[in-house]
Motif scaffolding. Structure first.
Motif, PDB file in Angstrom:
ATOM      1  N   ALA A 127      15.658 -17.673  -7.627  1.00  0.00           N
ATOM      2  CA  ALA A 127      14.269 -18.107  -7.504  1.00  0.00           C
ATOM      3  C   ALA A 127      14.209 -19.595  -7.188  1.00  0.00           C
ATOM      4  CB  ALA A 127      13.524 -17.828  -8.805  1.00  0.00           C
ATOM      5  N   GLU A 142       6.553 -22.886  -8.357  1.00  0.00           N
ATOM      6  CA  GLU A 142       7.294 -22.113  -7.344  1.00  0.00           C
ATOM      7  C   GLU A 142       8.013 -20.934  -7.991  1.00  0.00           C
ATOM      8  OE1 GLU A 142       9.895 -24.832  -5.417  1.00  0.00           O
ATOM      9  OE2 GLU A 142       8.358 -25.584  -4.048  1.00  0.00           O
ATOM     10  N   THR A 143       8.610 -21.159  -9.153  1.00  0.00           N
ATOM     11  CA  THR A 143       9.306 -20.082  -9.862  1.00  0.00           C
ATOM     12  C   THR A 143       8.320 -19.022 -10.328  1.00  0.00           C
ATOM     13  OG1 THR A 143      10.690 -21.879 -10.722  1.00  0.00           O
ATOM     14  CG2 THR A 143      11.128 -19.671 -11.553  1.00  0.00           C
ATOM     15  N   PHE A 146       7.266 -16.932  -7.421  1.00  0.00           N
ATOM     16  CA  PHE A 146       8.360 -16.047  -7.017  1.00  0.00           C
ATOM     17  C   PHE A 146       8.351 -14.774  -7.857  1.00  0.00           C
ATOM     18  CE2 PHE A 146      12.612 -14.363  -7.302  1.00  0.00           C
ATOM     19  CZ  PHE A 146      13.079 -14.410  -5.994  1.00  0.00           C
TER      20      PHE A 146
END
Length: 238
Positions: A127, A142-143, A146
Motif C-alpha cells: 500500500a 493514501e493508505t 488504498f
C-alpha cells in the motif's frame, strides 16, 4: 500522537481527538505510564523513546507469537487474497505463509514485505502512504484510500490491547488505516498473545462484532475469552 508530535500532548487535546472524556484520558495515561510506554507530566504526557518502537516488542513472547502465527496460517487456503496488517504477531503469521501456494498479500508493513520477499508462492502488493519509522509501516490518507478500494478474503491484524469492548490501541495515527483494513476483509482474524489482555490503550479501534476469529496462546485469560465468545468470535488457542 506522541510519536507524531515528538513532544507534549495535552489531556484536553487527546480527549478532543479521541472523542472521550478527559477523565478517561487521565486514567489511560496513568496505565500507559505504569507500563513504561510514556512519561506522564502535569497536564498531559511526553513520549518515551520506546513508546511505539517495533524493536523491543520483537523480543517479547517470541515462542507464543510463533505458535500463534503457525496456527493462524492454517486458516489460509490456496488462492486466498490476504491483508497482513502490522505488528510483531502479524509478522509471525507472515513467517508461516511461505509454503501456502498461490496467495496474494496486501500490506502496509515494510517488515512483512522484507519477510516475504523471497516467497515465490506469494504475490505482494504494498500500500502507498507515509513511512512511520516507529512501526515500519505506511500510514496516512493514501493508505486509507488504498484499503478502502481493496477486497480481501482474510485480514490478519495485531492489536495493542484487548478489552471486553473490542480491540484497542494507543497509536492514533494508525486508527483510520486499521479500520479501513477491517472494512476491506470478508474475514477478520485478530492475532494477539496473552499480554495484550487488559493492557491500557487510549481508544477502541473495532468492537467484537467486527471480528470473526481470535488466535491467541494458552495463557490467555479464560474469563475474558468466554466474554469474547458471546459475540460469536471463534477462539483458537495455540
Amino acid at each position: 500522537m506522541l510519536a507524531r508530535e515528538q513532544g507534549f500532548a495535552s489531556v484536553g487535546r487527546l480527549a478532543e481527538e479521541l472523542g472521550v472524556s478527559e477523565s478517561t484520558i487521565r486514567r489511560e495515561l496513568h496505565e500507559l505510564r505504569e507500563q513504561g510506554l510514556l512519561n506522564r507530566v502535569f497536564g498531559g504526557a511526553l513520549p518515551n523513546n520506546d513508546d511505539l518502537s517495533f524493536t523491543p516488542r520483537t523480543y517479547a513472547f517470541v515462542e507464543e507469537k510463533r505458535r500463534i502465527g503457525h496456527r493462524a496460517a492454517e486458516l489460509v487456503s490456496p488462492g486466498d487474497t490476504l491483508i497482513l496488517e502490522t505488528g510483531t504477531t502479524v509478522l509471525a503469521v507472515a513467517d508461516a505463509l511461505h509454503t501456502v501456494p498461490n496467495i496474494d498479500i496486501v500490506t502496509s508493513s515494510i517488515d512483512v514485505v522484507v519477510n516475504l520477499q523471497s516467497a515465490a508462492n506469494a504475490r505482494i502488493v504494498l500500500a502507498g502512504g507515509t513511512f512511520d519509522r516507529h512501526t515500519h509501516t505506511l500510514l496516512g490518507p493514501e493508505t486509507e484510500r488504498f484499503y478502502a478500494d481493496a477486497r480481501a478474503d482474510k485480514l490478519f491484524i495485531g492489536v495493542g490491547s484487548i478489552s471486553s469492548e473490542g480491540l484497542r490501541d494507543s497509536n492514533i495515527n494508525a486508527f483510520a488505516v486499521k479500520r479501513a483494513a477491517i472494512s476491506a476483509a470478508a474475514c477478520v482474524i485478530v492475532v494477539a498473545d496473552h499480554s495484550k489482555f487488559g493492557r491500557g490503550a487510549l481508544a477502541t479501534v473495532a468492537d467484537w462484532q467486527q471480528v470473526d476469529v481470535l488466535v491467541t496462546d494458552t495463557a490467555a485469560p479464560a474469563n475474558q475469552l468466554a466474554n469474547i465468545q458471546k459475540f460469536d468470535v471463534r477462539i483458537i488457542r495455540a
